[in-house]
Design a protein around this motif. Structure first.
Motif, PDB file in Angstrom:
ATOM      1  N   LEU A 216     111.384 -25.465 -23.083  1.00  0.00           N
ATOM      2  CA  LEU A 216     111.582 -24.027 -23.050  1.00  0.00           C
ATOM      3  C   LEU A 216     113.036 -23.720 -22.707  1.00  0.00           C
ATOM      4  O   LEU A 216     113.544 -24.130 -21.669  1.00  0.00           O
ATOM      5  CB  LEU A 216     110.654 -23.386 -22.014  1.00  0.00           C
ATOM      6  CG  LEU A 216     110.769 -21.864 -21.853  1.00  0.00           C
ATOM      7  CD1 LEU A 216     110.442 -21.144 -23.160  1.00  0.00           C
ATOM      8  CD2 LEU A 216     109.849 -21.373 -20.728  1.00  0.00           C
ATOM      9  N   LEU A 217     113.704 -23.016 -23.585  1.00  0.00           N
ATOM     10  CA  LEU A 217     115.117 -22.694 -23.412  1.00  0.00           C
ATOM     11  C   LEU A 217     115.314 -21.270 -22.909  1.00  0.00           C
ATOM     12  O   LEU A 217     115.984 -21.045 -21.903  1.00  0.00           O
ATOM     13  CB  LEU A 217     115.856 -22.885 -24.741  1.00  0.00           C
ATOM     14  CG  LEU A 217     117.330 -22.470 -24.784  1.00  0.00           C
ATOM     15  CD1 LEU A 217     118.149 -23.286 -23.790  1.00  0.00           C
ATOM     16  CD2 LEU A 217     117.888 -22.608 -26.196  1.00  0.00           C
ATOM     17  N   LYS A 218     114.728 -20.294 -23.612  1.00  0.00           N
ATOM     18  CA  LYS A 218     114.967 -18.890 -23.303  1.00  0.00           C
ATOM     19  C   LYS A 218     113.689 -18.084 -23.491  1.00  0.00           C
ATOM     20  O   LYS A 218     112.792 -18.488 -24.238  1.00  0.00           O
ATOM     21  CB  LYS A 218     116.042 -18.309 -24.229  1.00  0.00           C
ATOM     22  CG  LYS A 218     117.369 -19.027 -24.208  1.00  0.00           C
ATOM     23  CD  LYS A 218     118.402 -18.344 -25.107  1.00  0.00           C
ATOM     24  CE  LYS A 218     118.035 -18.384 -26.572  1.00  0.00           C
ATOM     25  NZ  LYS A 218     119.118 -17.885 -27.447  1.00  0.00           N
TER      26      LYS A 218
ATOM     27  N   HIS B 236     116.471 -20.203 -19.222  1.00  0.00           N
ATOM     28  CA  HIS B 236     115.830 -20.930 -18.132  1.00  0.00           C
ATOM     29  C   HIS B 236     116.585 -22.205 -17.755  1.00  0.00           C
ATOM     30  O   HIS B 236     116.367 -22.743 -16.671  1.00  0.00           O
ATOM     31  CB  HIS B 236     114.394 -21.284 -18.515  1.00  0.00           C
ATOM     32  CG  HIS B 236     113.562 -20.086 -18.867  1.00  0.00           C
ATOM     33  ND1 HIS B 236     113.120 -19.180 -17.930  1.00  0.00           N
ATOM     34  CD2 HIS B 236     113.109 -19.632 -20.075  1.00  0.00           C
ATOM     35  CE1 HIS B 236     112.421 -18.226 -18.533  1.00  0.00           C
ATOM     36  NE2 HIS B 236     112.404 -18.479 -19.827  1.00  0.00           N
ATOM     37  N   GLN B 237     117.443 -22.669 -18.636  1.00  0.00           N
ATOM     38  CA  GLN B 237     118.164 -23.901 -18.373  1.00  0.00           C
ATOM     39  C   GLN B 237     119.513 -23.666 -17.688  1.00  0.00           C
ATOM     40  O   GLN B 237     119.975 -24.499 -16.915  1.00  0.00           O
ATOM     41  CB  GLN B 237     118.337 -24.683 -19.674  1.00  0.00           C
ATOM     42  CG  GLN B 237     117.002 -25.093 -20.300  1.00  0.00           C
ATOM     43  CD  GLN B 237     117.158 -25.907 -21.571  1.00  0.00           C
ATOM     44  OE1 GLN B 237     118.243 -26.368 -21.898  1.00  0.00           O
ATOM     45  NE2 GLN B 237     116.060 -26.096 -22.295  1.00  0.00           N
ATOM     46  N   SER B 238     120.140 -22.533 -17.971  1.00  0.00           N
ATOM     47  CA  SER B 238     121.434 -22.226 -17.346  1.00  0.00           C
ATOM     48  C   SER B 238     121.323 -21.183 -16.236  1.00  0.00           C
ATOM     49  O   SER B 238     122.281 -20.946 -15.504  1.00  0.00           O
ATOM     50  CB  SER B 238     122.413 -21.717 -18.404  1.00  0.00           C
ATOM     51  OG  SER B 238     122.000 -20.440 -18.892  1.00  0.00           O
ATOM     52  N   ASN B 239     120.145 -20.534 -16.148  1.00  0.00           N
ATOM     53  CA  ASN B 239     119.913 -19.445 -15.183  1.00  0.00           C
ATOM     54  C   ASN B 239     120.828 -18.250 -15.438  1.00  0.00           C
ATOM     55  O   ASN B 239     121.123 -17.479 -14.522  1.00  0.00           O
ATOM     56  CB  ASN B 239     120.085 -19.940 -13.743  1.00  0.00           C
ATOM     57  CG  ASN B 239     118.995 -20.915 -13.338  1.00  0.00           C
ATOM     58  OD1 ASN B 239     117.838 -20.737 -13.691  1.00  0.00           O
ATOM     59  ND2 ASN B 239     119.369 -21.963 -12.617  1.00  0.00           N
TER      60      ASN B 239
ATOM     61  N   MET C  18     125.645  -4.035 -23.188  1.00  0.00           N
ATOM     62  CA  MET C  18     125.304  -5.431 -22.944  1.00  0.00           C
ATOM     63  C   MET C  18     125.757  -5.814 -21.535  1.00  0.00           C
ATOM     64  O   MET C  18     126.930  -5.655 -21.199  1.00  0.00           O
ATOM     65  CB  MET C  18     125.981  -6.345 -23.978  1.00  0.00           C
ATOM     66  CG  MET C  18     125.807  -7.832 -23.695  1.00  0.00           C
ATOM     67  SD  MET C  18     126.783  -8.892 -24.820  1.00  0.00           S
ATOM     68  CE  MET C  18     125.799  -8.780 -26.321  1.00  0.00           C
ATOM     69  N   THR C  19     124.819  -6.293 -20.730  1.00  0.00           N
ATOM     70  CA  THR C  19     125.148  -6.753 -19.387  1.00  0.00           C
ATOM     71  C   THR C  19     124.950  -8.254 -19.314  1.00  0.00           C
ATOM     72  O   THR C  19     123.854  -8.758 -19.570  1.00  0.00           O
ATOM     73  CB  THR C  19     124.262  -6.069 -18.329  1.00  0.00           C
ATOM     74  OG1 THR C  19     124.412  -4.649 -18.430  1.00  0.00           O
ATOM     75  CG2 THR C  19     124.657  -6.508 -16.933  1.00  0.00           C
ATOM     76  N   LEU C  20     126.021  -8.966 -18.997  1.00  0.00           N
ATOM     77  CA  LEU C  20     125.985 -10.422 -18.859  1.00  0.00           C
ATOM     78  C   LEU C  20     125.865 -10.768 -17.381  1.00  0.00           C
ATOM     79  O   LEU C  20     126.635 -10.269 -16.558  1.00  0.00           O
ATOM     80  CB  LEU C  20     127.250 -11.055 -19.428  1.00  0.00           C
ATOM     81  CG  LEU C  20     127.647 -10.680 -20.858  1.00  0.00           C
ATOM     82  CD1 LEU C  20     128.955 -11.363 -21.234  1.00  0.00           C
ATOM     83  CD2 LEU C  20     126.547 -11.063 -21.834  1.00  0.00           C
ATOM     84  N   LYS C  21     124.904 -11.623 -17.048  1.00  0.00           N
ATOM     85  CA  LYS C  21     124.725 -12.059 -15.662  1.00  0.00           C
ATOM     86  C   LYS C  21     124.839 -13.577 -15.599  1.00  0.00           C
ATOM     87  O   LYS C  21     124.158 -14.286 -16.348  1.00  0.00           O
ATOM     88  CB  LYS C  21     123.362 -11.614 -15.127  1.00  0.00           C
ATOM     89  CG  LYS C  21     123.179 -10.105 -15.065  1.00  0.00           C
ATOM     90  CD  LYS C  21     121.823  -9.732 -14.500  1.00  0.00           C
ATOM     91  CE  LYS C  21     121.636  -8.219 -14.457  1.00  0.00           C
ATOM     92  NZ  LYS C  21     120.302  -7.847 -13.901  1.00  0.00           N
ATOM     93  N   ASN C  22     125.701 -14.070 -14.693  1.00  0.00           N
ATOM     94  CA  ASN C  22     125.820 -15.517 -14.549  1.00  0.00           C
ATOM     95  C   ASN C  22     124.791 -16.041 -13.550  1.00  0.00           C
ATOM     96  O   ASN C  22     124.009 -15.259 -12.978  1.00  0.00           O
ATOM     97  CB  ASN C  22     127.241 -15.928 -14.160  1.00  0.00           C
ATOM     98  CG  ASN C  22     127.664 -15.411 -12.786  1.00  0.00           C
ATOM     99  OD1 ASN C  22     126.829 -15.079 -11.939  1.00  0.00           O
ATOM    100  ND2 ASN C  22     128.963 -15.346 -12.557  1.00  0.00           N
ATOM    101  N   LYS C  23     124.782 -17.339 -13.324  1.00  0.00           N
ATOM    102  CA  LYS C  23     123.748 -17.939 -12.469  1.00  0.00           C
ATOM    103  C   LYS C  23     123.867 -17.505 -11.012  1.00  0.00           C
ATOM    104  O   LYS C  23     122.916 -17.655 -10.239  1.00  0.00           O
ATOM    105  CB  LYS C  23     123.809 -19.459 -12.570  1.00  0.00           C
ATOM    106  CG  LYS C  23     125.113 -20.076 -12.108  1.00  0.00           C
ATOM    107  CD  LYS C  23     125.082 -21.585 -12.272  1.00  0.00           C
ATOM    108  CE  LYS C  23     126.390 -22.214 -11.794  1.00  0.00           C
ATOM    109  NZ  LYS C  23     126.361 -23.697 -11.979  1.00  0.00           N
ATOM    110  N   ASN C  24     125.021 -16.954 -10.625  1.00  0.00           N
ATOM    111  CA  ASN C  24     125.215 -16.475  -9.258  1.00  0.00           C
ATOM    112  C   ASN C  24     124.902 -14.990  -9.102  1.00  0.00           C
ATOM    113  O   ASN C  24     125.072 -14.427  -8.024  1.00  0.00           O
ATOM    114  CB  ASN C  24     126.659 -16.735  -8.811  1.00  0.00           C
ATOM    115  CG  ASN C  24     126.997 -18.215  -8.784  1.00  0.00           C
ATOM    116  OD1 ASN C  24     126.198 -19.045  -8.346  1.00  0.00           O
ATOM    117  ND2 ASN C  24     128.187 -18.559  -9.273  1.00  0.00           N
ATOM    118  N   GLY C  25     124.460 -14.361 -10.206  1.00  0.00           N
ATOM    119  CA  GLY C  25     124.097 -12.954 -10.151  1.00  0.00           C
ATOM    120  C   GLY C  25     125.242 -12.001 -10.419  1.00  0.00           C
ATOM    121  O   GLY C  25     125.050 -10.785 -10.418  1.00  0.00           O
TER     122      GLY C  25
END
Length: 257
Positions: A196-198, A223-226, A49-56
Motif C-alpha cells: 500500500l503506497l497511498k 503511507h510510506q513517506s508520511n 494545494m496544501t503540501l504537508k511533510n512528515k513533520n507536519g
C-alpha cells in the motif's frame, strides 16, 4: 402457460445474475460510473494545494484546472499554477488516451520551454506533491482490468489493475457509491511491490446540473513517506466554451506566461 414463461424468465435472470464473474461485475460498475458522468462538456475550477511533510509543516499553492470532455478518446486537461512565485506559471497539459500511454507536457517558466513527460516518468511526483503525473489522467474504463471485491451497503469495492506496464501501480482498490451516481469515495494505490503506497479520499461532494458529482476536497496520504497533499476545489464552472485550441502546446505556453 404465461405464468410459467414469466417464472422461467425470472429464474433465468436470477441464474444469469448469480453467474456473473467478479471481473464482469467490476467492469459493469466502472462502466456505470463512466456513464453517470458523461455529458459535462468542459469545466474550469480553482484549487488550493496544501503540501504537508512528515513533520507536519505545510506550504500552499494556488492553481487552475481546465478540462475538456471527449467521447472518442480520453479527456484533455490543463493545470496552471498561479502562486506562489517559485511555481507561478508552471503548467501541465494532459491528453488522456483510452488505449496506449497518455501524452503529457510540462511548461517551465524558468527556462521558457515545454518539456514532454516520458511514459517512463509518469509515476514521478507532480510538482512535488503526493500525486503522480499518471494520477492527472481522466478515469477511462479501458485503462484497467477489473475485479469486484465486496459490497458494504451502498459502497462497492473494485480492484483495478492498470493495463499500462509502465504504470507506477500494480493495482488500485476503488470504492464507488452506487446510491450517489457511482461517484468515487476512496482509492487505495499499491506500488510495484504490491505494498500500500497511498490513499486518496474524496469528500465534501456537491451535485452540479442535477447530475455531476464533484468533491470539493481531495486528500492524498502517502503511507510510506508520511507526506500528504490536500486539494480544495472552489468555483466549478461548467458553462465555459472550451475547444481543442485551448489545449494545445501553444496554449500551454501562453497559460504559463
Amino acid at each position: 402457460m404465461r405464468t410459467s414463461i414469466f417464472m422461467s424468465l425470472a429464474l433465468f435472470g436470477m441464474i444469469t445474475a448469480s453467474a456473473q464473474s467478479p471481473e464482469e461485475k467490476g467492469l459493469e460498475i466502472a462502466e456505470a460510473a463512466e456513464e453517470a458522468d458523461l455529458g459535462f462538456g468542459s469545466s474550469i475550477v480553482d484549487l488550493k494545494m496544501t503540501l504537508k511533510n512528515k513533520n507536519g509543516q505545510s506550504s500552499e499553492r494556488f492553481l487552475t484546472n481546465r478540462t475538456l470532455e471527449l467521447t472518442e478518446d480520453g479527456d484533455k486537461s490543463l493545470i496552471v499554477f498561479n502562486s506562489p512565485k517559485d511555481v507561478k506559471g508552471t503548467a501541465t497539459l494532459t491528453f488522456t488516451h483510452k488505449v496506449g500511454s497518455d501524452d503529457q507536457w510540462l511548461y517551465l517558466p524558468s527556462i521558457k520551454r515545454v518539456k514532454r513527460i516520458s511514459s517512463n516518468n509518469k509515476s514521478g511526483p507532480f510538482v512535488g506533491s503526493e500525486f503522480a503525473y499518471e494520477d492527472l489522467s481522466s478515469q477511462e474504463v479501458e485503462k484497467y482490468t477489473y475485479k469486484f471485491l465486496d459490497q458494504k451497503g451502498s459502497l462497492l469495492l473494485v480492484e483495478q489493475d492498470p493495463v499500462d506496464p509502465k504504470s507506477g501501480y500494480t493495482r488500485r482498490i476503488v470504492t464507488y457509491n452506487k446510491d450517489k451516481g457511482y461517484r468515487i469515495e476512496k482509492i487505495e494505490f499499491y506500488d510495484r511491490k504490491n505494498a500500500l503506497l497511498k490513499t486518496l479520499t474524496y469528500s465534501d461532494y456537491k451535485l452540479y446540473k442535477n447530475k455531476f458529482w464533484r468533491a470539493d476536497t481531495f486528500n492524498m496520504v502517502n503511507h510510506q513517506s508520511n507526506k500528504e497533499t490536500l486539494l480544495k476545489f472552489s468555483g466549478y464552472n461548467f458553462g465555459v466554451d472550451l475547444s481543442d485550441d485551448d489545449f494545445s502546446q501553444v496554449a500551454l505556453q501562453r497559460a504559463g506566461k
